[in-house]
Design a protein around this motif. Sequence first.
Motif, mmCIF file in Angstrom:
data_model
loop_
_atom_site.group_PDB
_atom_site.id
_atom_site.type_symbol
_atom_site.label_atom_id
_atom_site.label_comp_id
_atom_site.label_asym_id
_atom_site.label_seq_id
_atom_site.Cartn_x
_atom_site.Cartn_y
_atom_site.Cartn_z
ATOM 1 N N GLN A 30 -8.299 -2.859 -15.691
ATOM 2 C CA GLN A 30 -8.668 -2.502 -14.482
ATOM 3 C C GLN A 30 -7.882 -3.177 -13.446
ATOM 4 N N ILE A 80 -11.236 8.825 -15.572
ATOM 5 C CA ILE A 80 -9.973 8.704 -14.846
ATOM 6 C C ILE A 80 -8.863 8.566 -15.877
ATOM 7 N N GLY A 99 -13.592 0.807 -19.168
ATOM 8 C CA GLY A 99 -14.438 1.628 -18.613
ATOM 9 C C GLY A 99 -13.462 2.809 -17.760
ATOM 10 N N GLN A 100 -13.980 3.863 -17.026
ATOM 11 C CA GLN A 100 -13.319 4.890 -16.347
ATOM 12 C C GLN A 100 -12.524 5.711 -17.035
ATOM 13 N N TYR A 147 -2.513 5.195 -6.282
ATOM 14 C CA TYR A 147 -3.538 4.608 -5.296
ATOM 15 C C TYR A 147 -4.087 3.405 -5.889
ATOM 16 N N PRO A 148 -4.421 2.305 -4.949
ATOM 17 C CA PRO A 148 -4.960 1.119 -5.468
ATOM 18 C C PRO A 148 -6.415 1.190 -5.659
ATOM 19 N N GLY A 149 -7.083 2.028 -5.155
ATOM 20 C CA GLY A 149 -8.497 2.206 -5.407
ATOM 21 C C GLY A 149 -9.039 2.729 -6.675
ATOM 22 N N MET A 150 -7.913 3.146 -7.456
ATOM 23 C CA MET A 150 -7.978 3.537 -8.807
ATOM 24 C C MET A 150 -8.376 2.467 -9.839
ATOM 25 N N ARG A 151 -7.722 1.253 -9.578
ATOM 26 C CA ARG A 151 -8.136 0.276 -10.318
ATOM 27 C C ARG A 151 -7.684 0.293 -11.802
ATOM 28 N N SER A 188 -1.452 1.079 -8.920
ATOM 29 C CA SER A 188 -1.760 1.126 -7.470
ATOM 30 C C SER A 188 -0.632 1.373 -6.637
ATOM 31 N N LYS A 189 0.663 1.177 -6.775
ATOM 32 C CA LYS A 189 1.782 1.510 -6.185
ATOM 33 C C LYS A 189 2.243 2.913 -6.204
ATOM 34 N N LEU A 237 -0.843 6.906 1.266
ATOM 35 C CA LEU A 237 -2.095 7.429 1.001
ATOM 36 C C LEU A 237 -2.118 8.900 1.376
ATOM 37 N N VAL A 243 0.944 -1.316 -0.049
ATOM 38 C CA VAL A 243 -0.101 0.062 -0.101
ATOM 39 C C VAL A 243 0.767 1.207 -0.093
ATOM 40 N N LEU A 285 -9.699 15.591 -12.640
ATOM 41 C CA LEU A 285 -10.813 14.750 -12.823
ATOM 42 C C LEU A 285 -11.972 15.824 -13.088
ATOM 43 N N ARG A 297 -3.941 15.316 -3.938
ATOM 44 C CA ARG A 297 -5.444 15.341 -4.104
ATOM 45 C C ARG A 297 -6.036 16.618 -4.732
#
Lengths: 493, 493
Positions: free
Chosen positions: B198, B369, B365-366, B336-340, B332-333, B138, B135, B150, B143
């Motif tokens: 993803q 992003i 998709g996405q 961030y991981p939640g971005m997929r 993810s590294k 974060l 992880v 975004l 941000r």
Amino acid sequence: MRQANDTRLWIIEALGMRFAEPSHETLSQRLYVALRELIQQGRLAPGCALPSSRRLAAALGLGRNTVLTAIDRLIAEGFLLARSGAGVFVADWQPTRDVPDSSETPSARLSQRGARILDFSATLGERHAAFAPGVPALDCLPRERWQRLLRRHQQRAPAAWFDYPTEGGLPALREALCDYLRLSRSVRCEAGRILITQGAQQGFELIARLLADPGDSVWMEEPGYGGAQACFHSAGLAMTPVPVDEAGMNVASLPANAPEPRLIYVTPSHQYPSGVTLSLPRRAALLERAKRHDAWIIEDDYDSEFRYASAPIAAMQGLREDARVIYVGTFSKVLYPGMRLGYLVLPPALVEPFRRANARLHREGQYVIQAALADFMAEGHFGRHVARMRERYRGRQARLRAALAPAVEKGLSLSDGQAGMHLVAGVDSLELEEALVARGRKAGIQLSPLSRFYLETPGRPGLVLGYAAASEEAIDTAGAWLATAWLELTGRG
Amino acid sequence: MRQANDTRLWIIEALGMRFAEPSHETLSQRLYVALRELIQQGRLAPGCALPSSRRLAAALGLGRNTVLTAIDRLIAEGFLLARSGAGVFVADWQPTRDVPDSSETPSARLSQRGARILDFSATLGERHAAFAPGVPALDCLPRERWQRLLRRHQQRAPAAWFDYPTEGGLPALREALCDYLRLSRSVRCEAGRILITQGAQQGFELIARLLADPGDSVWMEEPGYGGAQACFHSAGLAMTPVPVDEAGMNVASLPANAPEPRLIYVTPSHQYPSGVTLSLPRRAALLERAKRHDAWIIEDDYDSEFRYASAPIAAMQGLREDARVIYVGTFSKVLYPGMRLGYLVLPPALVEPFRRANARLHREGQYVIQAALADFMAEGHFGRHVARMRERYRGRQARLRAALAPAVEKGLSLSDGQAGMHLVAGVDSLELEEALVARGRKAGIQLSPLSRFYLETPGRPGLVLGYAAASEEAIDTAGAWLATAWLELTGRG
């Protein structure tokens, strides 16, 4: 072999030529790449000594640090070796070479299942609003509202949303979904039984792998949905096609020696692609078959929100407390596909294994989007959007029927049903199907051949016509075009 | 059997009782549910006549339309039948009932592979910043900048981004990635060879299924990454563990009769979890083995950006033009991981089949992003963020080493390496490993047992300590706690 000093001069010369070329890379990066290539091409043999960094820097007009950075990197990577006091040498990095290096790029031999997966992908071609099936009215999305909700949560998002969450989906979204599914779909549900997935396909993947082993049988609607077919095939399952008639999937028509199912895939509310509704007696019979075989029914409820003439048909999942049903839903039809969010409603005993396997195999994510969606539902926008789209699609379907009327009058058959996002036109032969599809491709009109939805060939010929994504004007134009093409090709014009 | 009139009175009474209960559902929905339950519970038998809608409305104090809506829905669903002129009757909806209805909920019997997938998920427990492996920091995400990007693309997004795209990822992102991979990772690349997925897991899924059939062998690093193990197992592949030593995966140690590989999974830059770098001779040897066996190397380059003492090690993929390597990357590294979001760099011949299979099996998709990420890279924020995080992780690793120093002085072994996001502490026995993990769980400190990273049991005991996500203060506290726990449990305090 060249003398050491000659080699050093030659290296400087070879490198100097590289620096004459223009580039937007840093000088150190360029030196690194140039040296590496000389080594990789075998032009600098193992054991050969490099000029000193001072000499290289002077000869190439570079800073000494620039040279050292490149050399240090090549040492770290193993292309060069530093011998204390003796300088830097090309390493013996290449082991025995029993396979000659070639400049050919590798060929592509797919696995057997890989080749078959591509077969199921044949209908994924260019996409045209008229008549791409399964695509909602992207021109009618409430984009401002949606952006506002996204912004709200982008600002507030806790750090945990950016991590690898493992809770099965944002609790607020599962709560909002639960209320919706209970009320609108008569699904037996608690928020804790919902698993949020990245689209319905991911739900199929989990079910296929957690509940079935390679070689197990899954009963499939025939014709049926290619996405599910591809997924089950890739999971190694044996698919048993079950004919669909006007009352839906008819398991009674299977021979007595049909393989016992471990999974049964069905679209009861609005069969894809035929559009029929699975009758209540068939639903009850299917639930009993699942129980008898200890099998699971996968209820794919992809577009049930869109019934124009009556309230939506209740989900099979809610028919009996002990129903062996996993309910699969998606936001791709009611909102938009690119969102990549779907969900499963699981029996209590399966919640924990599915949550853990999903976190391991697929990972969770997109919690900001999940939060926006939770508000979108809880604040009532979702219900209003569905109601608006229902009216819209009712109108678009009527428009398509009207545009095709000249052909229908001459015998083109169109599926019944005041529901969904597509119609099916039956055509007389596979040759005619193919001719229409080819003509459509040239005209930029997407005609999806019905015969490709069958597992067993040849399937019935026809065209699947999605009308939800097309504007009223596009439907008029493309519909009229299709009526004319059909009249011409059948000689009934 | 009750007389028809009695039944009608009884129906009204039973329904009336339901309406005494408070509810937030609409009146029509409540009537629908109440009637349906009476039918489903068998309290209203097939053939039984309903009171007229007028009478029901009057008796229950409801509008007649409310009653008609509920009844129409039950007719549409097949629970009721309207006989012209004779009224509405309960339908014979339940077929022969050879399996008794029960109120038991279905039990969960997982498939064999499903049960094994859960084994691989054992290390996914509660997550604590100290010391969750894999992880990133974060708390250091840019941000505001990310939100701005975004927002920019949410406003501008063309409708096609909300559809089912099939192009393999947003072209702008693939271009930006290509520049980055060429320059920073020495990957041989063109934008057209990149497939956006993803997350890296989805990349593994595609490779396993498109290039290998059930029963085919995949050579795996031992110890190795659980996510890849779970994926390959679920794809039906036979995993051959290959020992990892200080120079990485050592295929020379395999017996001559080891199964011929179809795939070889490797983390060359920074082996997960041991942290070693695959040496250059081993890389070259592995490329040759892949060529000889007509196998594919899966190069998982998950955290190669984070080398503190030297420039990143170049990717294997770029070593030879004909390298049989599929390069797998992830955001993810580095973000961030939640971005997929992750990606594959494919050899030209595999681009088209992978793109089509991905669109069919997983969908894309996405794109909003993806567009934000493309700008984030092209505008240089990505490079700056990586550089900042590199410094940060270097500091955090040093901090962890310092906190563990009291134990290291007494014999606790820590992995070498100025790189990555985790360290490995060797411990003397599996019992000690288990005792430390259990103690950590109670203290809210995540100690990932090294032995669980092995396919063949028993694995070597140890602890995988992720330090990237933990604040400096958390590292001090949790590190000191761990040193003390180790000293106590080994009696060396």
